[in-house]
Design an enzyme around this catalytic site. Structure first.
Site, PDB file in Angstrom:
ATOM      1  N   GLU A  91     -10.066   6.272   2.515  1.00 10.05           N
ATOM      2  CA  GLU A  91     -10.576   5.105   3.232  1.00 10.05           C
ATOM      3  C   GLU A  91      -9.898   4.962   4.589  1.00 10.05           C
ATOM      4  O   GLU A  91      -8.763   5.403   4.782  1.00 10.05           O
ATOM      5  CB  GLU A  91     -10.355   3.835   2.398  1.00 10.05           C
ATOM      6  CG  GLU A  91     -11.249   3.820   1.163  1.00 10.05           C
ATOM      7  CD  GLU A  91     -11.090   2.580   0.299  1.00 10.05           C
ATOM      8  OE1 GLU A  91     -12.112   2.095  -0.198  1.00 10.05           O
ATOM      9  OE2 GLU A  91      -9.957   2.105   0.104  1.00 10.05           O
ATOM     10  N   CYS A 104      -7.351   2.094  11.617  1.00 12.32           N
ATOM     11  CA  CYS A 104      -6.251   2.286  10.672  1.00 12.32           C
ATOM     12  C   CYS A 104      -6.643   3.482   9.803  1.00 12.32           C
ATOM     13  O   CYS A 104      -7.617   3.410   9.056  1.00 12.32           O
ATOM     14  CB  CYS A 104      -6.109   1.001   9.859  1.00 12.32           C
ATOM     15  SG  CYS A 104      -4.931   1.101   8.524  1.00 12.32           S
ATOM     16  N   CYS A 111      -1.106   8.578  -2.496  1.00 13.95           N
ATOM     17  CA  CYS A 111       0.272   8.590  -1.988  1.00 13.95           C
ATOM     18  C   CYS A 111       1.199   8.826  -3.161  1.00 13.95           C
ATOM     19  O   CYS A 111       1.045   8.201  -4.211  1.00 13.95           O
ATOM     20  CB  CYS A 111       0.616   7.256  -1.320  1.00 13.95           C
ATOM     21  SG  CYS A 111       2.304   7.237  -0.640  1.00 13.95           S
ATOM     22  N   CYS A 115       5.072   2.773  -4.307  1.00 11.57           N
ATOM     23  CA  CYS A 115       5.680   1.456  -4.096  1.00 11.57           C
ATOM     24  C   CYS A 115       5.024   0.476  -5.064  1.00 11.57           C
ATOM     25  O   CYS A 115       3.811   0.535  -5.297  1.00 11.57           O
ATOM     26  CB  CYS A 115       5.476   0.998  -2.657  1.00 11.57           C
ATOM     27  SG  CYS A 115       6.221   2.123  -1.469  1.00 11.57           S
ATOM     28  N   CYS A 333      -3.723  -4.570   4.028  1.00 12.76           N
ATOM     29  CA  CYS A 333      -2.594  -3.662   3.806  1.00 12.76           C
ATOM     30  C   CYS A 333      -2.363  -3.451   2.325  1.00 12.76           C
ATOM     31  O   CYS A 333      -2.264  -4.410   1.566  1.00 12.76           O
ATOM     32  CB  CYS A 333      -1.311  -4.239   4.384  1.00 12.76           C
ATOM     33  SG  CYS A 333      -1.348  -4.519   6.133  1.00 12.76           S
TER      34      CYS A 333
HETATM   35  N1  SAH Z   1       2.966   4.816   3.680  1.00 10.85           N
HETATM   36  C1  SAH Z   1       3.167   4.178   4.937  1.00 10.85           C
HETATM   37  C2  SAH Z   1       1.869   3.882   5.633  1.00 10.85           C
HETATM   38  C3  SAH Z   1       0.951   2.932   4.874  1.00 10.85           C
HETATM   39  S1  SAH Z   1       0.919   1.474   5.780  1.00 10.85           S
HETATM   40  C4  SAH Z   1       3.979   2.936   4.753  1.00 10.85           C
HETATM   41  O1  SAH Z   1       4.159   2.529   3.625  1.00 10.85           O
HETATM   42  O2  SAH Z   1       4.459   2.406   5.760  1.00 10.85           O
HETATM   43  C5  SAH Z   1       0.477   0.279   4.646  1.00 10.85           C
HETATM   44  C6  SAH Z   1       1.318  -0.963   4.892  1.00 10.85           C
HETATM   45  O3  SAH Z   1       0.930  -1.962   3.960  1.00 10.85           O
HETATM   46  C7  SAH Z   1       2.780  -0.708   4.668  1.00 10.85           C
HETATM   47  O4  SAH Z   1       3.542  -1.491   5.551  1.00 10.85           O
HETATM   48  C8  SAH Z   1       2.954  -1.189   3.247  1.00 10.85           C
HETATM   49  O5  SAH Z   1       4.282  -1.440   2.943  1.00 10.85           O
HETATM   50  C9  SAH Z   1       2.080  -2.396   3.246  1.00 10.85           C
HETATM   51  N2  SAH Z   1       1.623  -2.822   1.930  1.00 10.85           N
HETATM   52  C10 SAH Z   1       1.434  -2.062   0.841  1.00 10.85           C
HETATM   53  N3  SAH Z   1       0.972  -2.818  -0.178  1.00 10.85           N
HETATM   54  C11 SAH Z   1       0.848  -4.080   0.302  1.00 10.85           C
HETATM   55  C12 SAH Z   1       0.394  -5.300  -0.258  1.00 10.85           C
HETATM   56  N4  SAH Z   1      -0.045  -5.353  -1.499  1.00 10.85           N
HETATM   57  N5  SAH Z   1       0.404  -6.403   0.529  1.00 10.85           N
HETATM   58  C13 SAH Z   1       0.827  -6.335   1.810  1.00 10.85           C
HETATM   59  N6  SAH Z   1       1.244  -5.207   2.399  1.00 10.85           N
HETATM   60  C14 SAH Z   1       1.266  -4.090   1.641  1.00 10.85           C
HETATM   61 FE1  SF4 Z   2       2.660   5.031  -0.176  1.00 12.08          FE
HETATM   62 FE2  SF4 Z   2       4.312   2.993  -0.467  1.00 12.08          FE
HETATM   63 FE3  SF4 Z   2       3.009   3.336   1.865  1.00 12.08          FE
HETATM   64 FE4  SF4 Z   2       1.685   2.577  -0.373  1.00 12.08          FE
HETATM   65  S1  SF4 Z   2       3.238   1.411   0.736  1.00 12.08           S
HETATM   66  S2  SF4 Z   2       1.044   4.113   1.091  1.00 12.08           S
HETATM   67  S3  SF4 Z   2       2.817   3.726  -1.977  1.00 12.08           S
HETATM   68  S4  SF4 Z   2       4.558   4.684   0.943  1.00 12.08           S
END
Ligand code: SAH
Ligand code: SF4
Length: 341
Positions: A91, A104, A111, A115, A333
């Site tokens: 996506e 974006c 991934c 997290c 996000c």
């Molecule tokens: N893997 C990279 C790039 C993905 S960016 C990273 O983690 O930075 C996606 C962003 O959304 C990241 O800042 C991540 O921490 C955040 N994110 C992930 N799950 C989320 C959620 N449920 N609510 C708000 N932000 C979230």
């Molecule tokens: Fe991967 Fe974590 Fe970024 Fe989600 S927030 S895309 S699991 S690194």
């Protein structure tokens, strides 16, 4: 062997054309058509000879992500579901704030970092995207949009620094004057804290912007939320950030999603300020976006968000409280899953 258009750098085109006995500037012409004018057929490249177009049709594929679905949020955010060559689904999101658009894009199908709060991570990992698949999302969105999109953020699915070579190769082509010519400061990499990647970015020839997904100010809490923290603990990550800041002079953006009673105490704000002392960070406070796989995680209450922000202000940290975008279509996000509904 077939060549694949988006997998080729400008240099690859030049080599191919010299082998074909074509002039070097033809390589830039083809790249201009694809990257600047969004002409995705060789027949449409009218300043090339008919024989060259025939040769291109025979030897080079034009492999773009196939749009399976487009969803439009009530706030104007658009989410695209793409199918890749091998059937993988990814996506991308097109954000629109007052006419100012941001693409974006994803760097991986899924991934591997899992997290706790992220739907992409919960759905597991399939594979890295190629440079062409990374570029393809952006170029297709520009074509559908009918006009240039002047900001790109690597905040879709995946961890860009686990696919660094392909991400950097795609960015070189976005930035190249003979290709898309997108300014370095309009491209942002977001990372969960892969320290060696941040160090490589500090030395990268194109001065991109950097965003760190912090979400917790100490190792104990952060390792619970983001297992990658066990591999690269905060001191190592912050040292890499300092190096990036020294080498590039750029300010770093910090992403911090407030999860109710998990990481939203004012103490966490004070600790964040202390951790980032001297870095002059800019903090994006994101309201946590609920995800299906973790119903127990909730968005912080307004009063707790307010107290957290007041603590940051007291520490003289600059921040912005982000409005959620696209959550009605699961485009916010952390909500990207890459699944066909
Ligand atoms: N893997 C990279 C790039 C993905 S960016 C990273 O983690 O930075 C996606 C962003 O959304 C990241 O800042 C991540 O921490 C955040 N994110 C992930 N799950 C989320 C959620 N449920 N609510 C708000 N932000 C979230
Ligand atoms: Fe991967 Fe974590 Fe970024 Fe989600 S927030 S895309 S699991 S690194």
């Amino acid at each position: 062997m077939m060549f694949d258009t988006l997998e080729m750098t400008l240099n690859d085109w030049q080599i191919l054309f010299s082998q074909w006995g074509e002039q070097k500037f033809r390589a830039s012409q083809v790249c201009q058509w694809i990257y600047a004018k969004k002409e995705f057929t060789f027949d449409g490249m009218t300043n090339l000879s008919k024989s060259l177009r025939e040769k291109l049709n025979a030897e080079v594929t034009l492999n773009f992500p196939i749009m399976i679905r487009q969803l439009v949020s009530k706030d104007g955010t658009k989410k695209f579901l793409w199918q890749l060559n091998d059937g993988s689904m990814i996506e991308s999101v097109l954000l629109n704030h007052g006419g100012h658009k941001t693409a974006c894009i994803s760097s991986q199908a899924g991934c591997p970092l899992r997290c706790l709060f992220c739907e992409t991570g919960a759905n597991g990992f399939k594979r890295n995207l190629t440079r062409g698949e990374i570029l393809g999302q952006f170029l297709m969105m520009e074509k559908i949009n009918g006009a240039d999109i002047n900001n790109v953020v690597f905040m879709g699915m995946g961890e860009p620094f686990l696919n660094e070579d392909n991400v950097f190769s795609a960015i070189r082509s976005m930035n190249d004057k003979n290709m898309r010519n997108l300014g370095a400061r309009h491209i942002t990499i977001s990372t969960s804290g892969i320290a060696p990647g941040i160090e490589d970015l500090a030395d990268f020839e194109i001065p991109l912007r950097l965003s760190l997904s912090l979400h917790a100010p100490n190792d104990e809490l952060r390792s619970k939320l983001m297992p990658v923290n066990n591999q690269y603990p905060l001191q190592r990550v912050v040292a890499a950030l300092r190096r990036y800041r020294e080498r590039t002079g750029e300010r770093i953006t910090i992403e911090y999603a407030l999860i109710d009673r998990v990481n939203d105490a004012p103490e966490c704000a004070y600790e964040t300020a202390a951790l980032l002392d001297g870095l002059e960070p800019y903090i994006n406070i994101i309201p946590f976006n609920p995800i299906p796989s973790r119903p127990e995680l909730k968005r912080s209450e307004q009063s707790r968000i307010k107290a957290f922000c007041e603590a940051l202000s007291a520490m003289k940290i600059e921040f912005e409280l982000r409005k959620e975008r696209g959550s009605d279509i699961m485009a916010a996000c952390g909500q990207l899953a890459g699944a066909a509904l």
